[in-house]
Design an enzyme around this catalytic site. Structure first.
Site, PDB file in Angstrom:
ATOM      1  N   HIS A  18       0.854  -1.078  -0.145  1.00 34.08           N
ATOM      2  CA  HIS A  18      -0.009   0.015  -0.039  1.00 34.08           C
ATOM      3  C   HIS A  18       1.001   1.190  -0.063  1.00 34.08           C
ATOM      4  CE1 HIS A  18      -3.193  -2.594   2.325  1.00 34.08           C
ATOM      5  NE2 HIS A  18      -3.677  -2.422   1.301  1.00 34.08           N
ATOM      6  N   LYS A  42     -16.997  -6.593   4.957  1.00 37.09           N
ATOM      7  CA  LYS A  42     -15.826  -7.159   5.684  1.00 37.09           C
ATOM      8  C   LYS A  42     -16.055  -7.080   6.858  1.00 37.09           C
ATOM      9  CE  LYS A  42     -12.653  -6.452   1.855  1.00 37.09           C
ATOM     10  NZ  LYS A  42     -11.466  -5.959   1.425  1.00 37.09           N
ATOM     11  N   ARG A  91      -1.661  -5.792  -8.286  1.00 38.41           N
ATOM     12  CA  ARG A  91      -0.735  -6.701  -7.969  1.00 38.41           C
ATOM     13  C   ARG A  91      -0.183  -7.678  -9.152  1.00 38.41           C
ATOM     14  NH1 ARG A  91      -3.432  -8.292  -2.434  1.00 38.41           N
ATOM     15  NH2 ARG A  91      -5.052  -8.641  -4.187  1.00 38.41           N
ATOM     16  N   SER A 129      -3.414  -7.682   2.620  1.00 36.18           N
ATOM     17  CA  SER A 129      -3.795  -7.611   4.098  1.00 36.18           C
ATOM     18  C   SER A 129      -4.130  -8.723   4.598  1.00 36.18           C
ATOM     19  CB  SER A 129      -4.621  -6.328   4.308  1.00 36.18           C
ATOM     20  OG  SER A 129      -4.262  -5.317   4.070  1.00 36.18           O
TER      21      SER A 129
END
Length: 160
Positions: A18, A42, A91, A129
């Site tokens: 990040h 979440k 990514r 994460s």
């Protein structure tokens, strides 16, 4: 007109991946607002307030970065903050399909707002994460994937 970009995410917790995107975005745009999303889908480990505090600490050296949080649609937040660009990190190819769909709906809802995709540094391409939390849960060393303050917060959460 100043270029104001928003880098949205859950940042639960913030990783060096990040920070790579945030730092590089700060070098491109006049101002970068890192916006922590209240995501009802979440169950975060860290509260929004904790995530904001961690982000403030690890970005304090970046003069043109502001940390904030928001509820609701990103496009509404963008308009409220008079921001014109969304920064998203990619990514791997697997990220692209989701990010393309999000960028497309955002463009429909806010045609004046652009999405800026940045490839994550190869050093962090595996990092998420979720992976950080899984590794930290077993008291493994996470010092090379998250800042020290985040590693300490993870140890405290897991009582390690």
């Amino acid at each position: 007109m100043a270029s104001i970009a928003v880098c949205p995410g859950s940042f639960d917790p913030v990783t060096y991946g990040h920070l790579d995107i945030i730092s590089r975005g700060a070098a491109v745009f006049d101002k970068v607002i890192v916006a922590v999303l209240h995501n009802r889908n979440k169950q975060p480990m860290f509260s929004v307030e904790e995530r904001v505090a961690l982000l403030q600490e690890v970005t304090q050296h970046l003069d043109n970065v502001e940390i904030d949080s928001f509820n609701g649609l990103l496009i509404d937040y963008m308009k409220e903050r008079k921001a014109n660009t969304i920064i998203r990190g990619l990514r791997a190819v697997s990220d692209f399909e989701y990010e393309m769909q999000a960028a497309s709906i955002n463009k429909k809802l806010g045609p004046e707002i652009e999405t800026f995709f940045m490839m994550t540094n190869n050093h962090y391409s595996y990092l998420s994460s979720s992976i950080v939390k899984e590794v930290a849960k077993y008291d493994a060393d996470v010092s090379d994937i998250v800042p020290d303050v985040v590693a300490q917060a993870l140890r405290k959460k897991f009582n390690n």
